[in-house]
Design an enzyme around this catalytic site. Structure first.
Site, PDB file in Angstrom:
ATOM      1  N   ASP A  77      24.661   5.177  61.806  1.00 35.42           N
ATOM      2  CA  ASP A  77      23.721   5.462  63.626  1.00 35.42           C
ATOM      3  C   ASP A  77      24.918   5.959  64.294  1.00 35.42           C
ATOM      4  O   ASP A  77      24.785   5.210  65.531  1.00 35.42           O
ATOM      5  CB  ASP A  77      23.232   4.012  63.820  1.00 35.42           C
ATOM      6  CG  ASP A  77      22.547   3.459  62.734  1.00 35.42           C
ATOM      7  OD1 ASP A  77      21.253   3.912  61.907  1.00 35.42           O
ATOM      8  OD2 ASP A  77      22.289   1.648  62.630  1.00 35.42           O
ATOM      9  N   GLU A  94      12.489   6.655  64.454  1.00 37.21           N
ATOM     10  CA  GLU A  94      13.475   6.357  64.975  1.00 37.21           C
ATOM     11  C   GLU A  94      14.940   7.091  65.236  1.00 37.21           C
ATOM     12  O   GLU A  94      14.687   8.583  65.209  1.00 37.21           O
ATOM     13  CB  GLU A  94      14.259   5.347  63.937  1.00 37.21           C
ATOM     14  CG  GLU A  94      13.922   6.097  62.264  1.00 37.21           C
ATOM     15  CD  GLU A  94      14.563   4.448  61.941  1.00 37.21           C
ATOM     16  OE1 GLU A  94      14.438   3.489  61.959  1.00 37.21           O
ATOM     17  OE2 GLU A  94      15.173   5.351  60.599  1.00 37.21           O
ATOM     18  N   ASN A 143      16.692   5.906  55.863  1.00 38.85           N
ATOM     19  CA  ASN A 143      16.821   6.482  56.858  1.00 38.85           C
ATOM     20  C   ASN A 143      17.846   7.454  57.209  1.00 38.85           C
ATOM     21  O   ASN A 143      19.423   7.097  56.884  1.00 38.85           O
ATOM     22  CB  ASN A 143      16.955   5.121  58.026  1.00 38.85           C
ATOM     23  CG  ASN A 143      17.907   4.514  57.796  1.00 38.85           C
ATOM     24  OD1 ASN A 143      18.857   4.601  57.370  1.00 38.85           O
ATOM     25  ND2 ASN A 143      17.715   3.001  57.944  1.00 38.85           N
ATOM     26  N   GLU A 149      49.361   6.393  66.129  1.00 44.23           N
ATOM     27  CA  GLU A 149      49.104   5.503  65.254  1.00 44.23           C
ATOM     28  C   GLU A 149      49.038   5.423  63.934  1.00 44.23           C
ATOM     29  O   GLU A 149      47.791   6.108  63.121  1.00 44.23           O
ATOM     30  CB  GLU A 149      47.940   4.709  65.908  1.00 44.23           C
ATOM     31  CG  GLU A 149      48.496   4.749  67.370  1.00 44.23           C
ATOM     32  CD  GLU A 149      49.327   3.355  67.865  1.00 44.23           C
ATOM     33  OE1 GLU A 149      48.704   2.744  67.165  1.00 44.23           O
ATOM     34  OE2 GLU A 149      49.833   3.771  68.725  1.00 44.23           O
ATOM     35  N   GLU A 169      46.334   4.505  61.893  1.00 38.24           N
ATOM     36  CA  GLU A 169      44.869   3.900  61.807  1.00 38.24           C
ATOM     37  C   GLU A 169      44.062   5.274  62.245  1.00 38.24           C
ATOM     38  O   GLU A 169      42.991   5.399  62.407  1.00 38.24           O
ATOM     39  CB  GLU A 169      44.517   3.133  62.350  1.00 38.24           C
ATOM     40  CG  GLU A 169      44.431   2.817  63.900  1.00 38.24           C
ATOM     41  CD  GLU A 169      45.764   2.366  64.944  1.00 38.24           C
ATOM     42  OE1 GLU A 169      46.932   2.561  63.266  1.00 38.24           O
ATOM     43  OE2 GLU A 169      45.689   2.542  65.901  1.00 38.24           O
ATOM     44  N   ASP A 208      51.780  -0.018  61.107  1.00 38.25           N
ATOM     45  CA  ASP A 208      51.654   0.236  62.931  1.00 38.25           C
ATOM     46  C   ASP A 208      51.616   2.144  63.275  1.00 38.25           C
ATOM     47  O   ASP A 208      50.886   2.456  63.504  1.00 38.25           O
ATOM     48  CB  ASP A 208      52.402  -0.589  63.375  1.00 38.25           C
ATOM     49  CG  ASP A 208      52.008  -1.078  64.929  1.00 38.25           C
ATOM     50  OD1 ASP A 208      50.924   0.141  64.988  1.00 38.25           O
ATOM     51  OD2 ASP A 208      52.201  -1.932  65.604  1.00 38.25           O
TER      52      ASP A 208
END
Ligand code: FUB
Length: 454
Positions: A35, A208, A261, A332, A334, A447
């Protein structure tokens, strides 16, 4: 809100192994997210997503999302995982669910709207696009008793989409489950209160995922059609934000590997239009019950000269990278394009890190620009439990090995380490693979990293 009853169970371990086999897209495969709500801010797209990691895969399954995860990118290939940016009841004590968000920036503040399941809509605020967001009003913003919401048959009071028009007027679109259940209400400039009654709109086969975007003076209201209409993303057009809408056509068909959906967010980044959406390919490949385990995808869309939208083509890897990564700045861990096996988590001091590392897991960062020439590498590691290495390879998992970082704990009490190693001379643009090696599971957390010229 379509639900299937699947009764299959899976171990956490086999899920991780199966996810590792994925290619470039979906854009994030180490989390189940759905979503998307898109916010473009300072040439970067932030996608706020329902956190499907919180949905059970055992029993009947359910949508139990109680938090919103944010991911962002300025190149559309490498995505930064900002983790959970809002959760209930911590961030909004009256709410028990946080579904299908949408966010906007106004005067340096960020506003996040979410569905309390299908039972009302809340607002949360932050001074940063990556949160933390908290509810400033202590109650729902939209309820059934909000003027203009009712009458409605079987209304799903959810899927808010916030839109600020060029004249500064803000609108909240929402609703679900019936052609006559589209609603739009004006927001006051404070963005946390409504102005007047909700206006009724209708849309053929409306199910929706209400969304509004504006291009060349035309207002486009897009939405997911109902199961009998194939759960396509359809759109209507108007020259006014709240009235005069006429059916326009199909933005996109039911995505491949979705089977349930559908939910879109349409946004413009650096001159081009895109649609973020979800499908269920990660869960499908992992062989787990997939209804409640969705993942985010993204593709380009095109507006014609006549103002219509060409039906989008779903791709596996169809987007161009918009910008290369500068390896001489701190990046980073991530932030990546592909991964195998890892997870991410919030650090004690805030911010995110890569964790759940096993031998041969990796992250790949796409399109790293070494034209200035690199000769060394440095990285911040934490929580070192066991010695290991990080192999640095170029362009494939078995590509040239340009360096090996030794990860060793030297002091019992020390929590973080800044480590470095020499590399071969690296030039040109490359995809960089950081391949984690260790004889034990979860030997360290990763990190951030950078390359240097000496
Ligand atoms: O994620 C829960 C619900 O599923 C959303 O609110 C709907 O749009 C559908 O995607």
């Amino acid at each position: 809100m379509v639900k299937n009853k699947l009764r299959v169970s899976i171990t956490f371990c086999s899920l991780i192994i199966a996810l590792g086999a994925l290619a470039d897209y979906p854009i994030v495969s180490h989390r189940f997210l759905a979503d998307p709500g898109a916010l473009v801010y300072k040439d970067r797209v932030y996608l706020y997503c329902s956190n499907d990691d919180e949905n059970p895969t055992t029993g009947r399954g359910d949508y139990r999302m109680k938090s919103i995860v944010c991911i962002s990118s300025n190149d559309l290939k490498n995505w930064t995982d900002h983790g959970i940016v809002f959760q209930v009841p911590e961030g909004a004590s009256w709410a028990s669910r946080s579904w299908a968000p949408s966010a906007v920036e106004r005067n340096g503040h960020f506003y996040l709207y979410f569905g309390n399941g299908g039972n009302g809509i809340g607002v949360a605020m932050s001074d940063s696009p990556t949160g933390p967001f908290t509810d400033p009003i202590g109650k729902p913003l939209i309820e059934t008793k909000t003027p203009g919401v009712m009458p409605a048959e079987h209304m799903w009071l959810f899927d808010p989409m916030v839109f600020i028009d060029d004249d500064g007027q803000a609108y909240l679109y929402f609703g679900g489950n019936g052609d006559n259940n589209v609603r739009v209400i004006k927001l006051n400039p404070d963005m946390i209160s409504v102005n007047g009654s909700a206006i009724h709109m209708t849309a053929p086969n409306f199910f929706e995922a209400a969304w509004m975007h504006k291009n060349n003076g035309i207002y486009y209201f897009s939405y997911s059609s109902n199961p009998s209409a194939g759960m396509r993303i359809d759109y209507m057009k108007s020259s006014h934000p709240t009235s005069g809408f006429k059916y326009g056509g199909v933005v996109s068909l039911q995505p491949p590997n979705n089977h349930n959906n559908n939910h879109q967010a349409i946004f413009k980044l650096k001159g081009n239009w895109y649609q973020a959406y979800h499908n269920r390919i990660v869960a499908e490949k992992a062989g787990i019950p997939m209804v409640y385990k969705r993942n985010i995808c993204i593709d380009k869309i095109q507006h014609n000269i006549d103002g219509n939208i060409d039906t989008m083509i779903n791709t596996i890897d169809g987007l161009q990278q918009l910008l290369n990564i500068n390896p001489f700045e701190r990046i980073e861990a991530e932030t990546f394009c592909k991964n195998n096996g890892i997870k991410t988590q919030t650090k004690e001091m805030g911010g995110m890190e890569v964790c759940n590392i096993d031998n041969d897991d990796y992250i790949m960062v796409k399109g790293v620009d070494f034209k200035k020439g690199a000769r060394a590498f440095e990285a911040k590691l934490s929580n070192i439990q066991n010695n290991g290495t990080i192999e640095i390879r170029l362009d494939s998992i078995s590509g040239i090995k340009v360096g090996v970082l030794k990860v060793e704990k030297s002091e019992i009490e020390k929590k973080t380490y800044l480590l470095n190693c020499k590399t071969l001379k690296i030039k040109k643009i490359h995809d960089v693979y950081f391949i984690f090696k260790s004889s034990t599971n979860d030997p360290y957390h990763f990190d951030w990293w950078k390359f240097t010229k000496k």
